[in-house]
Design a protein around this motif. Structure first.
Motif, PDB file in Angstrom:
ATOM      1  N   ALA A   1       0.701  -1.196  -0.036  1.00 44.88           N
ATOM      2  CA  ALA A   1       0.086  -0.093   0.072  1.00 44.88           C
ATOM      3  C   ALA A   1       0.797   1.283  -0.199  1.00 44.88           C
ATOM      4  CB  ALA A   1      -0.853   0.137   1.239  1.00 44.88           C
ATOM      5  N   ALA A   2       1.766   1.308   0.875  1.00 43.88           N
ATOM      6  CA  ALA A   2       2.640   2.389   0.934  1.00 43.88           C
ATOM      7  C   ALA A   2       3.530   2.638  -0.427  1.00 43.88           C
ATOM      8  CB  ALA A   2       3.876   2.230   1.829  1.00 43.88           C
ATOM      9  N   ALA A   3       3.850   1.589  -1.167  1.00 43.93           N
ATOM     10  CA  ALA A   3       4.496   1.660  -2.464  1.00 43.93           C
ATOM     11  C   ALA A   3       3.761   2.159  -3.292  1.00 43.93           C
ATOM     12  CB  ALA A   3       5.324   0.349  -2.818  1.00 43.93           C
ATOM     13  N   ALA A   4       2.416   1.861  -3.531  1.00 42.61           N
ATOM     14  CA  ALA A   4       1.527   2.112  -4.265  1.00 42.61           C
ATOM     15  C   ALA A   4       1.046   3.453  -4.121  1.00 42.61           C
ATOM     16  CB  ALA A   4       0.107   1.284  -4.259  1.00 42.61           C
ATOM     17  N   ALA A   5       1.170   4.047  -3.148  1.00 41.04           N
ATOM     18  CA  ALA A   5       0.621   5.414  -2.817  1.00 41.04           C
ATOM     19  C   ALA A   5       1.792   6.387  -3.192  1.00 41.04           C
ATOM     20  CB  ALA A   5       0.362   5.521  -1.078  1.00 41.04           C
ATOM     21  N   ALA A   6       2.931   6.155  -2.874  1.00 44.51           N
ATOM     22  CA  ALA A   6       4.273   7.039  -3.152  1.00 44.51           C
ATOM     23  C   ALA A   6       4.089   6.748  -4.671  1.00 44.51           C
ATOM     24  CB  ALA A   6       5.547   6.338  -2.517  1.00 44.51           C
ATOM     25  N   GLN A   7       4.224   5.766  -5.415  1.00 45.38           N
ATOM     26  CA  GLN A   7       3.995   5.896  -6.945  1.00 45.38           C
ATOM     27  C   GLN A   7       2.957   6.763  -7.518  1.00 45.38           C
ATOM     28  OE1 GLN A   7       6.443   3.825  -9.343  1.00 45.38           O
ATOM     29  NE2 GLN A   7       7.723   4.431  -7.580  1.00 45.38           N
ATOM     30  N   ALA A   8       1.948   6.805  -6.773  1.00 48.70           N
ATOM     31  CA  ALA A   8       0.798   7.328  -7.576  1.00 48.70           C
ATOM     32  C   ALA A   8       0.765   8.877  -6.871  1.00 48.70           C
ATOM     33  CB  ALA A   8      -0.504   6.661  -7.004  1.00 48.70           C
ATOM     34  N   GLY A   9       1.733   9.010  -5.724  1.00 48.26           N
ATOM     35  CA  GLY A   9       1.995  10.654  -5.433  1.00 48.26           C
ATOM     36  C   GLY A   9       0.481  11.023  -4.603  1.00 48.26           C
ATOM     37  N   LEU A  10       0.018   9.904  -4.101  1.00 52.15           N
ATOM     38  CA  LEU A  10      -1.235  10.204  -2.990  1.00 52.15           C
ATOM     39  C   LEU A  10      -0.965   9.709  -1.616  1.00 52.15           C
ATOM     40  CD1 LEU A  10      -3.886   8.384  -5.260  1.00 52.15           C
ATOM     41  CD2 LEU A  10      -3.524  10.690  -5.160  1.00 52.15           C
ATOM     42  N   PRO A  11      -1.787  10.521  -0.642  1.00 56.56           N
ATOM     43  CA  PRO A  11      -1.508  10.270   0.546  1.00 56.56           C
ATOM     44  C   PRO A  11      -2.061   8.700   1.053  1.00 56.56           C
ATOM     45  CG  PRO A  11      -3.169  11.690   0.512  1.00 56.56           C
ATOM     46  CD  PRO A  11      -2.603  11.402  -1.049  1.00 56.56           C
ATOM     47  N   LEU A  12      -1.550   8.185   1.955  1.00 56.27           N
ATOM     48  CA  LEU A  12      -2.335   6.917   2.593  1.00 56.27           C
ATOM     49  C   LEU A  12      -3.280   7.342   3.632  1.00 56.27           C
ATOM     50  CD1 LEU A  12       0.537   4.502   3.836  1.00 56.27           C
ATOM     51  CD2 LEU A  12      -1.463   3.933   2.291  1.00 56.27           C
ATOM     52  N   SER A  13      -4.659   6.639   3.518  1.00 58.65           N
ATOM     53  CA  SER A  13      -5.591   7.059   4.361  1.00 58.65           C
ATOM     54  C   SER A  13      -5.191   6.662   5.686  1.00 58.65           C
ATOM     55  CB  SER A  13      -6.846   6.412   3.893  1.00 58.65           C
ATOM     56  OG  SER A  13      -7.835   5.830   5.153  1.00 58.65           O
ATOM     57  N   LEU A  14      -5.696   7.605   6.622  1.00 59.77           N
ATOM     58  CA  LEU A  14      -5.343   7.449   7.919  1.00 59.77           C
ATOM     59  C   LEU A  14      -6.146   6.048   8.598  1.00 59.77           C
ATOM     60  CD1 LEU A  14      -4.650   8.268  11.049  1.00 59.77           C
ATOM     61  CD2 LEU A  14      -6.661   9.659  11.111  1.00 59.77           C
ATOM     62  N   HIS A  15      -7.397   5.874   8.056  1.00 59.29           N
ATOM     63  CA  HIS A  15      -8.248   4.814   8.647  1.00 59.29           C
ATOM     64  C   HIS A  15      -7.323   3.321   7.890  1.00 59.29           C
ATOM     65  CE1 HIS A  15     -11.346   1.951   9.212  1.00 59.29           C
ATOM     66  NE2 HIS A  15     -11.155   1.468   7.908  1.00 59.29           N
ATOM     67  N   ALA A  16      -6.750   3.576   6.845  1.00 59.87           N
ATOM     68  CA  ALA A  16      -6.216   2.307   6.143  1.00 59.87           C
ATOM     69  C   ALA A  16      -5.011   1.808   7.010  1.00 59.87           C
ATOM     70  CB  ALA A  16      -5.702   2.567   4.969  1.00 59.87           C
ATOM     71  N   VAL A  17      -4.075   2.867   7.426  1.00 55.57           N
ATOM     72  CA  VAL A  17      -2.850   2.810   8.026  1.00 55.57           C
ATOM     73  C   VAL A  17      -3.393   2.218   9.411  1.00 55.57           C
ATOM     74  CG1 VAL A  17      -0.734   4.036   8.995  1.00 55.57           C
ATOM     75  CG2 VAL A  17      -1.621   4.879   6.769  1.00 55.57           C
ATOM     76  N   ARG A  18      -4.131   2.912  10.172  1.00 55.35           N
ATOM     77  CA  ARG A  18      -4.480   2.278  11.451  1.00 55.35           C
ATOM     78  C   ARG A  18      -5.009   1.228  11.666  1.00 55.35           C
ATOM     79  NH1 ARG A  18      -6.996   7.719  14.784  1.00 55.35           N
ATOM     80  NH2 ARG A  18      -4.862   8.558  15.091  1.00 55.35           N
ATOM     81  N   ARG A  19      -5.982   0.600  10.456  1.00 57.67           N
ATOM     82  CA  ARG A  19      -6.248  -0.917  10.453  1.00 57.67           C
ATOM     83  C   ARG A  19      -5.304  -1.751  10.140  1.00 57.67           C
ATOM     84  NH1 ARG A  19      -9.887  -3.371   5.286  1.00 57.67           N
ATOM     85  NH2 ARG A  19      -9.889  -5.341   5.845  1.00 57.67           N
ATOM     86  N   MET A  20      -4.320  -1.370   9.101  1.00 58.56           N
ATOM     87  CA  MET A  20      -3.028  -2.193   9.001  1.00 58.56           C
ATOM     88  C   MET A  20      -2.308  -2.362  10.158  1.00 58.56           C
ATOM     89  SD  MET A  20      -1.861  -1.637   5.036  1.00 58.56           S
ATOM     90  CE  MET A  20      -1.553   0.254   5.319  1.00 58.56           C
ATOM     91  N   ALA A  21      -1.857  -1.334  10.855  1.00 57.16           N
ATOM     92  CA  ALA A  21      -1.065  -1.464  12.261  1.00 57.16           C
ATOM     93  C   ALA A  21      -1.823  -2.296  13.418  1.00 57.16           C
ATOM     94  CB  ALA A  21      -1.009   0.053  12.807  1.00 57.16           C
ATOM     95  N   ALA A  22      -2.991  -2.165  13.413  1.00 61.58           N
ATOM     96  CA  ALA A  22      -3.879  -3.094  14.422  1.00 61.58           C
ATOM     97  C   ALA A  22      -4.154  -4.457  14.045  1.00 61.58           C
ATOM     98  CB  ALA A  22      -5.264  -2.126  14.647  1.00 61.58           C
ATOM     99  N   THR A  23      -3.960  -4.762  12.837  1.00 60.86           N
ATOM    100  CA  THR A  23      -4.291  -6.287  12.291  1.00 60.86           C
ATOM    101  C   THR A  23      -3.076  -6.925  11.752  1.00 60.86           C
ATOM    102  OG1 THR A  23      -5.398  -5.402  10.325  1.00 60.86           O
ATOM    103  CG2 THR A  23      -6.915  -5.600  12.331  1.00 60.86           C
ATOM    104  N   VAL A  24      -2.255  -6.403  10.978  1.00 61.08           N
ATOM    105  CA  VAL A  24      -1.474  -7.127  10.294  1.00 61.08           C
ATOM    106  C   VAL A  24      -0.412  -7.605  11.110  1.00 61.08           C
ATOM    107  CG1 VAL A  24       0.518  -5.457   9.991  1.00 61.08           C
ATOM    108  CG2 VAL A  24       0.141  -6.752   8.090  1.00 61.08           C
ATOM    109  N   ARG A  25      -0.066  -9.026  10.554  1.00 62.42           N
ATOM    110  CA  ARG A  25       0.887  -9.898  11.316  1.00 62.42           C
ATOM    111  C   ARG A  25       2.310  -9.567  10.875  1.00 62.42           C
ATOM    112  NH1 ARG A  25       2.156 -14.659   8.089  1.00 62.42           N
ATOM    113  NH2 ARG A  25       0.883 -14.889   6.333  1.00 62.42           N
ATOM    114  N   PRO A  26       3.374 -10.051  11.626  1.00 62.68           N
ATOM    115  CA  PRO A  26       4.547  -9.687  11.259  1.00 62.68           C
ATOM    116  C   PRO A  26       5.053 -10.313  10.142  1.00 62.68           C
ATOM    117  CG  PRO A  26       4.518 -10.198  13.576  1.00 62.68           C
ATOM    118  CD  PRO A  26       3.236 -10.691  13.080  1.00 62.68           C
TER     119      PRO A  26
END
Length: 828
Positions: free
Chosen positions: A351-376
């Motif tokens: 998601a971060a790479a796609a956002a940077a390549q598109a020149g767009l910000p990452l949604s706060l909701h998306a970042v928080r959801r990933m931080a809360a649920t993604v596994r290592p």
């Protein structure tokens, strides 16, 4: 003395009593932070109320008049040297009586030497002033009644808030512009060695602006951590006022040790780190909030037209796919509805790479959801995770905002635990303009512009990220950094040889500039000492690019034309010392039985033959199974190995590459070689193309479909160029990363049997198709090809010959390279 005793002393002794009680309150060691600010405000409230009551009684008890605290005092936050922001509000009675009352209020304040910001207005005048002066309106949003007619104060508050909400579509853009202008003048609090706690970006003014946005009801700031960040900055300002005895907001170097001691902190670096962390929270909250404001205002502007067009219906927001599990919606990168962060550990990096390549910000909701649920991630990382990290680092300026979003929710430290030691770490060096962590990201941004200069852009970008990682440890940061770099490189999946190169780059990232500026370059011993360290041309070119990126990311004083020329001269001398016979074209090993079978079948059938085989990468060590024990992680998908055998004929490379692009397959690596048929088979040659591909998003196509389209492309019935052009038109280019231009060079004497043309460009759908088509148009034969995609960078080498099978003459080779570069630049 208790708080009650302090108030009693102030009441009994008049102005002198207030001054003594104030001094006692400010020097009490047990009171600090919010309790002291609230107590000081309460003490001042009582004193001013007494002054007002006495003045009102002397004037015969006029009605329709009140004393109002505004601004910081209105919020009940008084630092030791804060101004008293006061408004004497009246209904327009006898001007002389109002002026006399004001004098009885203001003069005792001035007599005590307190700073006073005062005004005398009717409610109508106050509202007109607010309409003309944004700063005055912001102060009135925090209006608080002190004394007199409370109904008058309440009516003003109600009217001011109603005005603010009604005028928000016009005033919020003004406020945003005001914040931007202030940031331009004062800089960013989170990076300054002598910051202004109030005016710099991420300071107390910005925190107040976020309160004003919330009061408009149009948007609200992310609340998590924001109140604590604001409190810490206020605490630092309190300590600064007490140690200096002045009403200052600038945290000067000579005062930082005293301020740290006043706050009970270890040292000035600990103080600055707390200030930077607080400023970072406020800055990030501001970025998110202002994006939301812009989105709401845009929606308000277009909604009436859309409703008219749709007959009152409400359109669903458009969602454009960017990568697997990642889409663009309303100017932000969000997670697709089908995304499952808990099952997809690579998703944050993707998601971060796609956002940077598109020149767009990452949604706060998306970042928080990933931080809360993604596994290592597994250790070592799967190949896709490493590629996505490289893509993110190579995206140029957009990388900064995306990285900050990941940092704000702790995702960076989760991916790279060593990052925590350099996060917000100050650099007490006038040459450096950034904290250590931001300097590392800035170096990656600078290095992204040099990816065309090196054969391994992935190693350059990762070295840029890690070159100062040792500054979080005692001792020489280069020595400590080498150890950390080895560990990080192995963890993220680089092999032993690449890990050694990265460790060398980190350990010796200062070697070239220090040698070039401090040693005699005419002395052969100087040159040979550098050559022994770097070892190879590839490492030398990487170190040269890293040196320049590091210096440019340090600050204006760290790089100059003179330094650049000295380093370039040293690099030329070391390169000459390393020079030897150029390696010839690598001889391919004997084909495996499967490849030989495909080649024979392709020759006998006269058409293409395909083989698809999924590739997986098992984890290097067991992963926790979630029950406290040790389980075995699932193999990580690497993509699909696609082998294509085609009887030797013109146009094979662009046809195969074009068909893969039409089916949205991303090429990770590719090898092309001509294969002579084994004994016992009719004489002939077959082109064997070995690809590692992955679907951009969705599932892989069936081999039968790929073969059918390849047959059509080879016989001309499928116009690949038109199909790709139609797709590009359907998905217009975004404002994303501005990549360095493609670079096409001829490697002189790289092979005795062919001319080697090297292409370094930004990877994009259809890139290999365009390269292959351009080489076909140049009437050259591709003897073999070696294609790599490293993050977002394509690094390709094509061994070409003329129609007779001989290397191209130098002039013709240069012309082919120049025309190929022009073709690729036209698409950039």
């Amino acid at each position: 003395m208790t708080g009650t005793d302090v108030h009693k002393e102030a009441e009994d002794s008049g102005p002198g009593g207030y001054a003594a009680a104030r001094l006692r309150l400010l020097t009490e060691g047990t009171r600090s932070g919010p309790p002291r600010r609230a107590a000081l405000a309460s003490l001042t409230d009582d004193w001013l109320t007494g002054l007002f009551d006495a003045a009102a009684a002397a004037a015969g008890g006029p009605r329709g008049i009140s004393l109002v605290a505004v601004g910081g005092y209105g919020r009940g936050e008084l630092s030791p040297r804060s101004d008293l922001d006061l408004l004497l509000l009246h209904e327009g009675g006898d001007p002389g009586a109002v002026a006399a009352l004001a004098d009885r209020l203001w003069y005792p304040v001035w007599d005590l030497g307190l700073a006073l910001d005062h005004s005398v207005r009717t409610p109508a005048e106050a509202r007109r002033t607010a309409a003309d002066d944004l700063k005055a309106q912001l102060g009135l949003l925090d209006a608080r009644h002190l004394a007199g007619d409370s109904a008058l104060t309440a009516a003003l508050r109600t009217a001011v808030l109603a005005d603010w909400r009604n005028q928000a579509p016009r005033r919020l853009p003004e406020l945003r512009e005001l914040c931007a202008e202030r940031a331009e003048r004062q800089g960013e609090l989170q990076y300054l060695l002598e910051p202004d706690l109030k005016e710099a970006r991420g300071g107390l003014r910005d925190a107040t602006a976020l309160r004003a946005v919330a009061a408009s009801w149009l948007a609200d700031a992310p609340r998590e951590g924001l109140a604590d960040a604001r409190r810490r900055l206020l605490d630092v300002r309190d300590a600064l006022h007490l140690t200096t005895g002045r009403a200052t907001d600038r945290l000067s170097l000579q005062e930082q040790d005293q301020v740290a001691a006043e706050l009970g902190l270890l040292d000035a670096d600990t103080l600055l780190r707390q200030v930077y962390e607080s400023a970072r929270v406020i800055s990030y909250a501001g970025d998110v909030t202002w994006r939301e404001v812009g989105r709401v205002l845009r929606a308000r502007a277009v909604r009436p037209r859309l409703r008219a067009m749709l007959g009152g219906g409400r359109p669903a927001p458009e969602r454009s796919p960017l990568a697997e599990g990642v889409v663009e919606q309303d100017g932000e990168v969000v997670l697709a509805r089908t995304a499952r962060p808990e099952r997809d550990p690579v998703l944050p990096l993707r998601a971060a790479a796609a956002a940077a390549q598109a020149g767009l910000p990452l949604s706060l909701h998306a970042v928080r959801r990933m931080a809360a649920t993604v596994r290592p991630l597994a250790t070592p990382w799967p190949a896709e995770a490493r590629e996505q990290l490289v893509t993110l680092l190579g995206s140029g300026r957009p990388t900064v905002e995306v990285w900050e979003a990941l940092e704000a929710e702790g995702l960076v430290s989760g991916l790279l635990p060593d990052w925590e030691r350099v996060r917000c770490r100050p650099q007490r060096n006038a040459v450096h303009v950034w904290t250590v962590d931001r300097h590392l990201i800035e170096t990656a941004v600078r290095a992204s512009a040099f990816t065309r200069r090196v054969s391994r852009p992935d190693l350059l970008l990762v070295a840029a990220l890690l070159h100062d990682i040792g500054k979080g440890w005692p001792g020489d940061h280069s020595v400590a950094g080498e150890i950390i770099a080895r560990d990080v490189a192995a963890r993220i999946g680089f092999d032993r040889a690449d890990t050694h190169v990265l460790a060398t780059l980190v350990r010796h990232h200062l070697l070239l500039v220090e040698t070039a500026t401090r040693r005699d370059l005419e002395d052969p011993a100087t040159v040979h000492s550098v050559a022994r360290v770097v070892g190879t041309h590839s490492t030398l070119e990487l170190l040269h690019a890293l040196t320049e990126a590091d210096a440019l990311a340090t600050g204006p004083a760290a790089w100059s034309t003179w330094r650049g020329s000295l380093v370039a001269d040293l690099v030329r001398r070391v390169s000459a010392a390393l020079a030897g016979d150029h390696p010839d074209e690598p001889e391919p090993g004997a084909p495996g039985a499967e490849h030989e079978r495909l080649a024979v079948e392709a020759f006998r059938t006269g058409g293409p033959v395909l083989s698809l085989r999924p590739q997986t990468e098992p984890p290097a060590r067991p992963e926790p199974d979630g029950e406290g024990g040790s389980g075995t992680a699932e193999p990580e998908p690497l993509g699909v190995e696609l082998v294509v055998a085609v009887p030797d004929q013109p146009g094979v490379l662009p046809c195969v590459a074009g068909v893969l692009a039409v089916h949205r397959l991303t090429v990770r690596t590719a090898e092309l070689r001509a294969l002579e048929l084994p004994a016992g088979v009719d004489e002939g040659s077959v082109l064997l193309l070995n690809w590692r591909v992955a679907a951009e998003y969705g599932s892989l196509p069936q081999a039968a479909r790929l073969r059918a389209d390849l047959v059509r492309a080879l016989d001309g019935s499928l116009d690949v160029a038109s199909r790709l052009a139609e797709r590009d038109a359907a998905y217009p280019r975004r404002r994303g990363v501005v990549a360095p231009p493609p670079r096409v060079t001829v490697a002189p004497a790289a092979s005795r049997h062919a001319t080697v043309i090297e292409v370094r460009a930004q990877d994009a759908p259809g890139l290999l198709f365009r390269i292959g088509q351009a080489l076909e148009d140049a009437k050259v034969r591709v003897r073999s090809a070696h294609v790599s995609t490293l993050g977002a960078n394509a690094v390709d080498a094509f061994y070409v010959t003329g129609p007779a099978g001989a290397p191209l003459p130098p002039e013709e080779a240069a012309t082919v390279a120049r025309r190929l570069e022009d073709t690729l630049r036209a698409r950039t």
